[in-house]
Design a protein around this motif. Structure first.
Motif, mmCIF file in Angstrom:
data_model
loop_
_atom_site.group_PDB
_atom_site.id
_atom_site.type_symbol
_atom_site.label_atom_id
_atom_site.label_comp_id
_atom_site.label_asym_id
_atom_site.label_seq_id
_atom_site.Cartn_x
_atom_site.Cartn_y
_atom_site.Cartn_z
ATOM 1 N N GLU A 8 6.708 4.142 -2.435
ATOM 2 C CA GLU A 8 7.821 5.033 -2.098
ATOM 3 C C GLU A 8 8.964 4.229 -1.512
ATOM 4 O OE1 GLU A 8 7.217 7.096 2.023
ATOM 5 O OE2 GLU A 8 5.371 7.352 0.864
ATOM 6 N N LYS A 164 12.213 11.436 -6.500
ATOM 7 C CA LYS A 164 11.489 12.335 -5.615
ATOM 8 C C LYS A 164 11.939 13.759 -5.894
ATOM 9 C CE LYS A 164 10.419 13.092 -0.722
ATOM 10 N NZ LYS A 164 10.677 12.614 0.672
ATOM 11 N N GLU A 197 15.582 8.895 -3.461
ATOM 12 C CA GLU A 197 14.312 8.479 -2.911
ATOM 13 C C GLU A 197 13.282 8.616 -4.029
ATOM 14 O OE1 GLU A 197 13.642 7.694 0.656
ATOM 15 O OE2 GLU A 197 15.773 7.307 0.336
ATOM 16 N N GLU A 199 8.802 8.725 -4.767
ATOM 17 C CA GLU A 199 7.404 8.687 -4.352
ATOM 18 C C GLU A 199 6.568 8.751 -5.624
ATOM 19 O OE1 GLU A 199 6.530 11.880 -1.707
ATOM 20 O OE2 GLU A 199 7.718 11.075 -0.054
#
Length: 203
Positions: A8, A164, A197, A199
């Motif tokens: 991440e 994300k 972002e 993940e």
């Protein structure tokens, strides 16, 4: 043997399409071909017992005519691994990003990647005052500015499989240079960028 993995951090990409790139909606890219640079800053990451935190990864991808995510469209790819990575970390990064360890990259590799090369480079990503800068040695240089819209909110798109919540923000490149080989050499500044972002995991 492939290990369970999670990564991440921050992600940015630039490509040759106008803002916003239409590949997400399964439309052909501008000029009917795609040239894209991607970079990841792994804040936290693990591949089995191997710690990947603090590493960076970059990728070059190109395709010829057709919708990039059409199963019949092949990609050529270069994976750039952080030169600070240990041998175990580099092997882990290659397993993840070349699709050998499951997850989203396995799906992409199985469907699209016709050929992939691997090299190392000093890679960095920084973000400040609405600008993202990503470099990979002398190979990749990306500078991206956010694109505010109504109410000064930065625009978003969806769905994007690497972001994300599948919802990256939209930017515009002021620099988007690649110089690796005759096949992987382009300047597509002034066009689309996505950043977010991320993940990702294989389980």
């Amino acid at each position: 043997m492939p290990q369970d993995w999670t990564i991440e951090g921050e992600y940015v990409e630039t490509c040759n399409c106008d803002v916003a790139c239409q590949c997400l909606w399964l439309e052909p890219p501008d000029d009917d071909a795609c040239t894209a640079s991607l970079a990841w800053k792994i804040r936290d990451g693990q591949y089995g017992p191997v710690d990947l935190s603090g590493l960076h990864v970059a990728m070059l991808a190109r395709s010829e005519a057709g919708v990039m995510f059409d199963p019949d469209v092949a990609w050529q790819m270069v994976l750039l691994v952080d030169e600070t990575a240990s041998s175990d970390q580099q092997a882990a990064i290659e397993d993840i990003y070349l699709g050998r360890a499951g997850g989203i990259f396995a799906a992409l590799a199985d469907t699209h990647v016709e050929r992939a090369e691997v090299t190392t480079a000093p890679i960095s990503i920084s973000r400040a005052d609405g600008e993202i800068v990503a470099t990979a040695g002398d190979i990749v240089s990306m500078e991206v500015v956010e694109k505010p819209g109504f109410n000064e909110d930065v625009g978003t798109v969806s769905p994007h499989p690497l972001a994300k919540d599948m919802t990256p923000k939209v930017g515009k490149s002021t620099t988007a240079d690649v110089s690796y080989s005759d096949e992987f050499a382009w300047d597509v500044a002034g066009n689309n960028s996505y950043f977010s972002e991320f993940e990702l995991a294989n389980a």
